[in-house]
Structures are given as structure tokens and as C-alpha cells.
Design an enzyme around this catalytic site. Structure first.
Site, PDB file in Angstrom:
ATOM      1  N   HIS A 366       0.816  -1.228   0.000  1.00  0.00           N
ATOM      2  CA  HIS A 366       0.000   0.000   0.000  1.00  0.00           C
ATOM      3  C   HIS A 366       0.841   1.265   0.000  1.00  0.00           C
ATOM      4  O   HIS A 366       0.288   2.364   0.130  1.00  0.00           O
ATOM      5  CB  HIS A 366      -0.907   0.053   1.227  1.00  0.00           C
ATOM      6  CG  HIS A 366      -1.930  -1.019   1.281  1.00  0.00           C
ATOM      7  ND1 HIS A 366      -3.209  -0.866   0.781  1.00  0.00           N
ATOM      8  CD2 HIS A 366      -1.873  -2.273   1.767  1.00  0.00           C
ATOM      9  CE1 HIS A 366      -3.902  -1.981   0.977  1.00  0.00           C
ATOM     10  NE2 HIS A 366      -3.105  -2.862   1.573  1.00  0.00           N
ATOM     11  N   LYS A 558      -8.742  13.190   4.748  1.00  0.00           N
ATOM     12  CA  LYS A 558      -7.756  12.110   4.708  1.00  0.00           C
ATOM     13  C   LYS A 558      -6.771  12.350   5.840  1.00  0.00           C
ATOM     14  O   LYS A 558      -6.753  13.432   6.418  1.00  0.00           O
ATOM     15  CB  LYS A 558      -7.030  12.074   3.367  1.00  0.00           C
ATOM     16  CG  LYS A 558      -6.456  13.431   2.941  1.00  0.00           C
ATOM     17  CD  LYS A 558      -5.878  13.387   1.536  1.00  0.00           C
ATOM     18  CE  LYS A 558      -6.911  13.496   0.437  1.00  0.00           C
ATOM     19  NZ  LYS A 558      -7.106  12.288  -0.333  1.00  0.00           N
ATOM     20  N   ARG A 559      -5.950  11.335   6.159  1.00  0.00           N
ATOM     21  CA  ARG A 559      -4.935  11.538   7.172  1.00  0.00           C
ATOM     22  C   ARG A 559      -4.024  12.702   6.786  1.00  0.00           C
ATOM     23  O   ARG A 559      -3.871  13.010   5.589  1.00  0.00           O
ATOM     24  CB  ARG A 559      -4.109  10.252   7.358  1.00  0.00           C
ATOM     25  CG  ARG A 559      -4.836   9.183   8.139  1.00  0.00           C
ATOM     26  CD  ARG A 559      -5.177   9.645   9.546  1.00  0.00           C
ATOM     27  NE  ARG A 559      -3.990   9.742  10.364  1.00  0.00           N
ATOM     28  CZ  ARG A 559      -3.565   8.804  11.190  1.00  0.00           C
ATOM     29  NH1 ARG A 559      -4.254   7.680  11.336  1.00  0.00           N
ATOM     30  NH2 ARG A 559      -2.471   8.973  11.900  1.00  0.00           N
ATOM     31  N   LYS A 564       0.353  14.215   1.110  1.00  0.00           N
ATOM     32  CA  LYS A 564      -1.048  14.436   0.711  1.00  0.00           C
ATOM     33  C   LYS A 564      -1.318  15.934   0.471  1.00  0.00           C
ATOM     34  O   LYS A 564      -2.323  16.314  -0.069  1.00  0.00           O
ATOM     35  CB  LYS A 564      -1.998  13.869   1.758  1.00  0.00           C
ATOM     36  CG  LYS A 564      -1.915  12.340   1.900  1.00  0.00           C
ATOM     37  CD  LYS A 564      -2.843  11.828   2.978  1.00  0.00           C
ATOM     38  CE  LYS A 564      -2.649  10.359   3.305  1.00  0.00           C
ATOM     39  NZ  LYS A 564      -3.305   9.447   2.342  1.00  0.00           N
ATOM     40  N   THR A 666      -8.905   6.154  -1.766  1.00  0.00           N
ATOM     41  CA  THR A 666     -10.245   5.570  -1.913  1.00  0.00           C
ATOM     42  C   THR A 666     -11.304   6.635  -1.636  1.00  0.00           C
ATOM     43  O   THR A 666     -12.413   6.561  -2.158  1.00  0.00           O
ATOM     44  CB  THR A 666     -10.446   4.375  -0.955  1.00  0.00           C
ATOM     45  OG1 THR A 666      -9.908   4.730   0.331  1.00  0.00           O
ATOM     46  CG2 THR A 666      -9.738   3.141  -1.473  1.00  0.00           C
ATOM     47  N   LYS A 670     -15.046   7.661  -3.427  1.00  0.00           N
ATOM     48  CA  LYS A 670     -16.312   7.910  -2.708  1.00  0.00           C
ATOM     49  C   LYS A 670     -16.860   9.292  -3.056  1.00  0.00           C
ATOM     50  O   LYS A 670     -18.063   9.466  -3.274  1.00  0.00           O
ATOM     51  CB  LYS A 670     -16.076   7.839  -1.192  1.00  0.00           C
ATOM     52  CG  LYS A 670     -15.677   6.471  -0.707  1.00  0.00           C
ATOM     53  CD  LYS A 670     -15.115   6.511   0.720  1.00  0.00           C
ATOM     54  CE  LYS A 670     -14.345   5.239   1.013  1.00  0.00           C
ATOM     55  NZ  LYS A 670     -13.553   5.318   2.260  1.00  0.00           N
TER      56      LYS A 670
HETATM   57  O1  HBZ Z   1      -3.891   2.513   1.726  1.00  0.00           O
HETATM   58  C1  HBZ Z   1      -3.282   3.696   2.194  1.00  0.00           C
HETATM   59  C2  HBZ Z   1      -2.661   4.434   1.027  1.00  0.00           C
HETATM   60  O2  HBZ Z   1      -1.998   5.588   1.490  1.00  0.00           O
HETATM   61  C3  HBZ Z   1      -3.773   4.821   0.070  1.00  0.00           C
HETATM   62  O3  HBZ Z   1      -3.251   5.439  -1.064  1.00  0.00           O
HETATM   63  C4  HBZ Z   1      -4.550   3.569  -0.332  1.00  0.00           C
HETATM   64  O4  HBZ Z   1      -5.684   3.913  -1.072  1.00  0.00           O
HETATM   65  C5  HBZ Z   1      -5.000   2.800   0.895  1.00  0.00           C
HETATM   66  C6  HBZ Z   1      -5.666   1.492   0.547  1.00  0.00           C
HETATM   67  O5  HBZ Z   1      -4.908   0.771  -0.361  1.00  0.00           O
HETATM   68  N1  HBZ Z   1      -2.335   3.355   3.226  1.00  0.00           N
HETATM   69  C7  HBZ Z   1      -2.722   3.380   4.505  1.00  0.00           C
HETATM   70  O6  HBZ Z   1      -3.849   3.698   4.836  1.00  0.00           O
HETATM   71  N2  HBZ Z   1      -1.783   2.992   5.408  1.00  0.00           N
HETATM   72  C8  HBZ Z   1      -2.006   2.924   6.720  1.00  0.00           C
HETATM   73  O7  HBZ Z   1      -3.047   3.243   7.235  1.00  0.00           O
HETATM   74  C9  HBZ Z   1      -0.911   2.396   7.580  1.00  0.00           C
HETATM   75  C10 HBZ Z   1      -1.235   1.978   8.844  1.00  0.00           C
HETATM   76  C11 HBZ Z   1      -0.239   1.485   9.657  1.00  0.00           C
HETATM   77  C12 HBZ Z   1       1.060   1.448   9.201  1.00  0.00           C
HETATM   78  C13 HBZ Z   1       1.374   1.871   7.943  1.00  0.00           C
HETATM   79  C14 HBZ Z   1       0.386   2.346   7.120  1.00  0.00           C
HETATM   80  O8  HBZ Z   1       2.022   0.962   9.994  1.00  0.00           O
END
Ligand code: HBZ
Length: 824
Positions: A366, A558-559, A564, A666, A670
Site C-alpha cells: 500500500h 484524509k490523514r 497528501k 479511496t 467515494k
Molecule cells: O492505503 C493507504 C494508502 O496511502 C492509500 O493510497 C490507499 O488507497 C490505501 C488502501 O490501499 N495506506 C494506509 O492507509 N496505510 C495505513 O493506514 C498504515 C497503517 C499502519 C502502518 C502503515 C500504514 O504501519
């Protein structure tokens, strides 16, 4: 007398039955009465009544899956960002309007009761929410599937804003009970940790490894039924809670160490206590490695138990029956754990075990951000999971010695790069490399991202295994993200294209032919207007800020992360504000910029950006000189249930990451699905959104992936843009004054510093001018209501591809090779 099997019709409740059931549960489950019951009790009674339906279907599903003994997917994820379940379950059981009527007769509003439910916020952002959409789609498409994860006592922190700053408060989602989960004490597991490895003589001759654990932790499973749309299949999400193991406590207790035993207990329970709030940074903490191992080991044991119930110790069918998807590298330790179980406990030889292992696992990447790629220190691994480290060494030695040596004989540079172990002052285990080596397939989450995974992140692995890398573009469930959150638009679509669209989102293409139809445009925009009016009230209630539904609602949710680029949005709003101050007649349609975002608690700059947005909001919103043309809103505590209120009300969707950094996104899907027009870069799934909607219906700006790479290669100097653009310079210099923080100059300077002295790693300044132009284009479109309506309609109608059912079907065909299992 033989009991007749209940038919679908028997299962479907009518209004009077549901009403009676709710009242019965209010009395017998909640122990209260219609006169005394609180809204919370009514909500729980309603959930209990719905659960009668859910459980019946769950039992049927489990019987069917057991009888057919089909291959199943096990989705391993450290996060499942479920949000609320009441309205979702009602919709998926086709009971929503029945329940609405039943409650109305009892003098209650279903939407009010739904507000009683705390969000199940067991995830950070996109990755966790994707897992939630995927298990919804798996159940909807009748695939046998189990979600496996952690039963965190506290989900992602609750965000409060105090004097503009983010304050983190604990989230206690199950403080007063959660009616949607079932504890399964009969499936408790015990998990070893720490200790040492002994080499002994095995029964069959030869040497054998025995791991003597230093301690053991109990894993208690909680099942959350996952109701597919249509209510046929009800799968489960199984989340593990850690407890002290009795075996350990008793020894200490008997020795008179009651207090010590309580400390052990507290320590054991710490494992599932709290979700790590970092997205996109690797914390590298011992507890996090233990969390990962804990849920993976519990889940592998659970899978083994179920497999052995049918097949005994014959593992020849294992890989045909079991598929495991690793949601990012967080569950990677499941690979050496399965090897350990097969080799040490089931006595398979290494080759047989490995052949099974790499057929079972697949891995979804991801992120390409280096700081997010997980690496664990070898020392930590050795301490917590000594046997696993040995297994990892063995996997690595065979991989480098056989495969890499055969392909690149004598090339130590490539070996060092592909090794699972990173050499250096602190030796580290690279979880990404382990994932690729131990998986049958590796996928990215949008076309461009998968290409970059292949070409930039893992090029040698791709050369070694050309068929291993693939793409599955993300998707979102149209049940939650249109049907449930935007009921008026859903009803309009029912009328125009029929009621099949929640299952076949491509059917919305039938709406395109009405995009120029004046009457349809009016209906569509009236719905948008209603949604905006509802959001106006939420904004007022949550922030006290008054906004006008006539304005353009421009939303970035978003975060918070530099890549971003909320800071790009921020400096552009400041530029607009300057233009308005310089010329009160500056020609622009009134705009409300709305943000929702949490920052990782240790991410200083991200928190400063939140502070700057709030300080800008205070100043702008109270400045009468600009005649309400500009408003800024920061919505506190952004979460799934708030997204459900914001997304249907958006006119403009901000998707402005530096090209090459947002894996997919995502929220972009939406927002477009609900009729927002994207202002965005050619990054992640934006590229595919533009392909579907047509470039003329989106406001695309800025550098693309190749241009970003080229600019970086040339040597990017943000000062070039600072000195060349007087407006940009003035805006950045504003950060050093006390204009937004009266009496406290310099409070916002860190943002300017990051963009100049810090080198602006995400090329914010390079994209500023193009971003500003894109906004002007959007403004001009909005002033032509027919043009705007047409674009909004086309965006919504062309998002069929981004149904998570399609993503799941891609996973099934490209990776999992599952068959549907119809539950009668
Ligand atoms: O995953 C996100 C991507 O930034 C986004 O572009 C993508 O659409 C989505 C689904 O594929 N990544 C995350 O949300 N990552 C995390 O939340 C995360 C959580 C804990 C971690 C590292 C990343 O240790």
C-alpha cells in the site's frame, strides 16, 4: 414431526414482527421498558432484534461452508476500520425501511438511534477502511472468507481541537458494550513468546527444533458477523483479544505473588490494548511486533484447527483449501509462523512446508514511502521470536543461495539488496522482502502504483518472478458509500436505472444520458443541496461556524501527511484571502473549504498544519471585509461516520498528492461517486478516475510521475518558485507574522521552513501555480449551473469501476482462485 427448513421468506421480517422483537429485546435483553428506555437501550434492542436474523444466516453460512469444504480466503489485516454497523446491516438484510417504519410507530427515528452507535475505529485510514469494504464485498459475492485481526480495546484516538491544536483522547468504542460482537471462548488459543530454541533428536531420527517459550498469552476471539448485501452469506471477522494465560498466572499466584501475577495480567492485556496511530511511518516498537505476531499466530492456529478437523494431518490439500492475503507487511510474520507450525509441530520437511507456504500467501503493498516500509531489528526479533528468526535465516539462505545465485552468479550487490536481512550497524529484518519471497502474488492498489512497485520498489524481484507482480485497483462498497450515506441520490438512481446498481455499479452508466437533461440536472442538484444543508447543521453543531449552502463546498478528508499536501490547499486559501483583501470585489463564487484529518501524535509538522488551518479559519471566518466569500472549516475527529455526512455534500474533491506518492486513494472514489468534481494530480487511482469520467470533467493539474522524477533528478530548488511568484512569496512570508496568531509571531513558521529550508520534499511550491489555475477553472465551471450539474452527474455515473466487488473479483481471478458458495 419433521421440522421444515425455514425458507428465505420465513426469514424476512415484516414491520410488526420487527417491532414486537425490538420491544421484547428492550424488556428481556436490556431489562428496561418502553417508558424508561434511553435512546442507547433502544438502539441496542434494535440491534438485538436484527441479530436474530444475522445469527440464523450466520449458522446457515457456516453449515454450508463446512459441508462443501471449499477453498476460502483469510484476510489478515492489523486494521479493520468498520465504522458503524447498524444501518449497514439493516440495508444488507433489506430491513432498513421496515425498521424505520417499526421504530416510527414506537415514536423513534432510526437515524437518531444510529447516532448512538460508537464507530468501530480499529484502523488508521485507507488501508483499514479498504479491509472493511473488502469483507463486505466478499460476503456480498458469496465467497467463503474470514477476516482476521486485532480486537483493540482502544481504536484510533479521538481528536479534540483546543485553541486550534489537536489533542488526542482515548477512544473507548466498547465501554458500554457492542451488540455486534460475539465472544467465542470455545476457540481460545494460547500463543508463545520470548524464550529460547533447543535442538533435540526427533522421533523419526534427525535433528529437531523445540521452542521453549518464556511466556504464553491467551488469545480470545471475538466474532463480528459480516452480512453480505442481500443477506445470503454472513461471514465473520474474527478479532483476537489478548489475556493472561492461566497456566502462567497460577504459578506466580501460588508462590504468593498475587501482585506480580496482576502485573503479568496487565502486561498480557496490553498487547491488544491500543491501535498504533501511525500511518505511513514504521514505529519499530516491541509491542507492535508482538501485536503482529499475536494475531497472526492465533489466526494460523485457528485455520489449522479447522483444516485438521476435516483432513487430519494430511497437508496435501492445504494449499488448495487455504489462501491468506497479507494486508501490507503488518502480518508478514504469519509466513515464518506457518513454516514453524508445519516443520516443528507437524513434522513436514522443509521443502514440503515451503511449497505449501508460498502458495498460500499473497501480499498487497500500500505504500512506496521508505519510512513506511517495515524493518525489525534482528536483536528484537531474536528476543521475542527466536525460532522465527532462525526460520527467516533459512528462508533467506536458500533464496540467495539458490535463486539469486542462479540468476545473478556472484553478484553480491544484488544479494545485499534482495536479502531479507539488511546489514549495517543495526541489522534488520526487511518485512517487504520476506513478503515478496514468501508470497505467490504481490499486488499494488492502482495501475500506476503497481507499475512503480514493479519498476522502482522491487525491480529485481520482478525480474526474478515476472508473473508474481500484479495490480488490483482499489474499490469501495457502494452499499455504505452511496446507498446508505446518500439515500436521496440512491432513490433517484433506483428510478432511473433500476435497483440493481448496488450490486452492479456499472449500471450507473445509464445515468450518463441524462447528464444534459435539465429536469434531471435539477433533481440531482436539489439532492446535493439537501445534503449540503444537512452538513451546514453538522458544521454549526460541531464547530459553531456558520456556512452558506450556496457556496462551493470544497472538501479534503484524509490523514494528515506532507505528501497528501494539505499545506498546498492551505497556502492556496491564504492566496485567495490575500486577493480578497487586496480587492474586495475579487470575482469568485463563495467557497467553503472543509478539512477533516487526524495527524499521527508524534508528527510535529502535521500537527502544525492542523493548527495553521484552524488559525486561518478563525481569522478568515470572522473577517467582515471579505463578505463571507471565503470560509474555512476544520471538522474535529474525522472518522467513518463523519465521512458519511461530508461526502454526499461535497462539490469539490481535493486529491492533490505529489504524483507517485498516493498509492491509490479511496476517498477520491467515494467523493466522485457522490457527485463531487475532482481537483487532483495524476496520482494513484485519480488517473483511473479521469479515464472513466473523462479528463474534461475533472480539474487535473501539476506535475505527473515522470515530471516529478525528472525535477528531482535535476535538483529541485523551492526558492526558484518562491522568488519567481510574488503571490506565493507573500503567502509564505505571512507565516512568519502574527497575522493569524495575534501577539505570537512565528507560531506558524515551521510550515514555511519545511517548504524552503526543508527543501519542500513533496514539491508543493512547484505545483502551486497550476493548482491555483485549476481552482479558477473550477470556479468558472460552477458559475454555469448546467455545466456543473453535467460534470457532477457524469462523475457519479462513471464510477462503476471503483466498486469493491470488482476489486474482489479481480483478486479472485488474479490471485485467490476461489469459487462462490451460494448459501440457500
Ligand atoms: O492505503 C493507504 C494508502 O496511502 C492509500 O493510497 C490507499 O488507497 C490505501 C488502501 O490501499 N495506506 C494506509 O492507509 N496505510 C495505513 O493506514 C498504515 C497503517 C499502519 C502502518 C502503515 C500504514 O504501519
Amino acid at each position: 414431526m419433521a421440522t421444515k427448513k425455514k425458507t428465505e421468506l420465513d426469514l424476512q421480517l415484516n414491520k410488526d414482527q420487527l417491532k414486537a422483537s425490538i420491544v421484547r429485546h428492550l424488556r428481556s435483553t436490556l431489562g428496561t421498558s418502553e417508558q424508561k428506555a434511553s435512546p442507547q437501550a433502544w438502539w441496542k434492542a434494535t440491534a438485538a432484534a436484527v441479530n436474530e436474523q444475522v445469527y440464523e444466516r450466520l449458522t446457515r453460512t457456516q453449515q454450508t461452508h463446512f459441508n462443501k469444504d471449499t477453498r476460502a480466503i483469510h484476510y489478515f489485516s492489523a486494521e479493520f476500520l468498520m465504522g458503524r454497523l447498524t444501518s449497514n446491516n439493516l440495508h444488507n438484510l433489506s430491513l432498513y425501511s421496515v425498521c424505520e417504519e417499526a421504530l416510527r410507530e414506537l415514536g423513534l427515528e432510526l437515524t437518531d438511534l444510529c447516532e448512538q452507535e460508537p464507530d468501530m475505529a480499529l484502523g488508521n485510514g485507507g488501508l483499514g477502511r479498504l479491509a472493511a469494504c473488502f469483507i463486505d464485498s466478499l460476503a456480498t459475492l458469496n465467497y467463503p472468507a474470514v477476516g482476521y485481526g486485532l480486537h483493540y480495546e482502544h481504536g484510533l484516538f479521538r481528536q479534540e481541537i483546543q485553541d486550534g491544536r489537536q489533542i488526542e483522547r482515548p477512544d473507548s468504542w466498547r465501554e458500554y458494550g457492542n451488540p455486534w460482537e460475539i465472544c467465542r471462548p470455545e476457540s481460545v488459543q494460547e500463543i508463545p513468546l520470548y524464550g529460547y530454541v533447543e535442538t533435540v533428536f526427533g522421533d523419526k531420527g534427525g535433528l529437531k527444533k523445540v521452542w521453549h517459550a518464556g511466556r504464553k498469552i491467551k488469545g480470545v476471539p471475538w466474532d463480528i458477523p459480516v452480512v453480505g448485501f442481500g443477506g445470503h452469506t454472513v461471514n465473520i471477522l474474527r478479532l483476537w483479544e489478548s489475556r493472561a494465560s492461566e497456566f502462567f498466572d497460577w504459578d506466580v499466584f501460588n508462590a504468593g505473588g498475587y501482585v506480580d501475577s496482576q502485573a503479568e495480567k496487565a502486561q498480557a492485556e496490553t498487547i491488544s490494548k491500543v491501535l498504533y496511530p501511525n500511518d505511513e511511518t514504521d514505529a519499530g516498537k516491541e509491542l507492535r511486533l508482538i501485536q503482529q505476531y499475536f494475531f497472526c499466530a492465533c489466526s494460523i492456529k485457528d485455520i489449522m484447527r479447522r483444516y485438521k478437523r476435516v483432513h487430519g494431518s494430511d497437508f496435501s490439500n492445504f494449499a488448495a483449501q487455504i489462501a491468506i492475503q497479507l494486508n501490507d507487511t503488518h502480518p508478514t510474520v504469519a509466513i515464518p509462523e506457518l513454516m514453524r507450525v508445519l516443520v516443528d509441530e507437524e513434522d513436514l520437511n522443509w521443502d514440503a512446508a515451503w511449497t505449501i507456504c508460498y502458495q498460500v500467501f499473497s501480499y498487497t503493498n500500500h505504500t512506496l514511502l521508505p519510512e513506511a516500509l517495515e524493518k525489525w531489528s534482528v536483536n528484537l526479533f531474536e528476543k521475542v521470536l527466536p525460532r522465527h528468526l532462525e526460520i527467516i535465516y533459512e528462508i533467506n539462505a536458500r533464496f540467495l543461495g539458490d535463486l539469486v545465485e542462479a540468476k545473478w552468479p556472484g553478484d553480491d550487490v544484488i544479494k545485499a539488496k534482495l536479502s531479507i536481512i539488511e546489514e549495517g550497524e543495526v541489522r534488520k529484518v526487511r518485512m517487504g522482502n520476506l513478503c515478496v519471497i514468501g508470497s505467490a502474488k504481490v499486488n499494488g492498489v492502482a495501475e500506476i502504483h503497481s507499475k512503480l512497485v514493479k519498476e522502482d520498489l522491487f525491480p529485481e524481484f520482478a525480474a526474478l518472478w515476472p508473473d508474481k507482480m500484479c495490480n488490483v485497483t482499489n474499490g469501495v462498497t457502494p452499499r455504505r458509500w452511496l446507498l446508505a450515506c446518500n439515500p436521496e441520490l440512491a432513490a433517484l438512481y433506483d428510478e432511473v436505472v433500476g435497483k440493481e446498481w448496488p450490486l452492479q455499479l456499472d449500471k450507473l452508466r445509464g445515468v450518463v444520458k441524462f447528464a444534459d437533461d435539465k429536469a434531471f440536472q435539477q433533481q440531482f442538484m436539489t439532492i446535493k443541496r439537501h445534503n449540503k444543508e444537512k452538513l451546514v447543521k453538522v458544521i454549526k453543531a460541531e464547530t459553531g461556524i456558520e456556512v452558506d449552502a450556496n457556496a462551493i463546498f470544497d472538501i479534503q478528508i484524509k490523514r494528515l501527511h506532507e505528501y497528501k499536501r494539505q499545506q498546498l490547499n492551505l497556502i492556496h486559501i491564504m492566496a485567495l484571502y490575500r486577493r480578497l483583501l487586496a480587492n474586495p470585489d475579487y470575482d469568485m463564487h463563495p467557497r467553503v473549504f472543509i478539512f477533516g484529518s487526524k495527524a499521527a501524535p508524534g508528527y510535529k509538522l502535521a500537527k502544525d498544519i492542523i493548527y495553521a488551518i484552524n488559525k486561518l479559519a478563525e481569522r478568515v471566518n470572522n473577517d467582515t471585509r471579505i463578505q463571507g466569500k471565503l470560509k474555512v472549516v476544520f471538522m474535529p475527529n474525522y472518522r467513518v461516520s463523519l465521512a458519511e455526512k461530508m461526502i454526499p455534500a461535497a462539490d469539490v474533491s481535493e486529491q492533490i498528492s505529489t504524483a507517485g506518492y498516493e498509492a491509490s486513494g479511496t476517498g477520491n472514489m467515494k467523493l466522485a461517486l457522490n457527485g463531487a468534481i475532482t481537483i487532483g494530480t495524476l496520482d494513484g487511482a485519480n488517473i483511473e478516475i479521469v479515464e472513466e469520467a473523462g479528463a474534461e470533467h475533472c480539474a487535473i493539474f501539476g506535475l505527473n510521475v515522470d515530471e516529478v522524477k525528472a525535477l528531482k533528478a535535476r535538483g529541485y530548488n523551492p526558492y526558484d518558485f518562491y522568488y519567481a511568484n510574488s503571490e506565493l512569496k507573500a503567502v509564505l512570508d505571512w507565516f512568519d507574522t502574527d497575522y493569524f496568531t495575534p501577539g505570537k509571531p512565528g507560531e506558524l513558521s515551521s510550515i514555511k521552513r519545511s517548504l524552503l529550508e526543508g527543501g519542500d520534499p513533496y514539491l508543493t511550491l512547484a505545483d502551486f501555480a497550476a493548482y491555483s489555475e485549476a481552482h479558477q477553472l473550477v470556479d468558472s465551471w460552477y458559475r454555469d449551473p448546467a455545466l456543473w450539474a453535467k460534470k457532477a452527474i457524469i462523475n457519479s455515473a462513471t464510477m462503476g469501476k471503483f466498486n469493491s466487488d470488482r476489486s474482489i473479483q479481480d483478486y479472485v481471478e488474479r490471485i485467490w482462485k476461489l469459487e462462490r458458495c451460494k448459501v440457500g
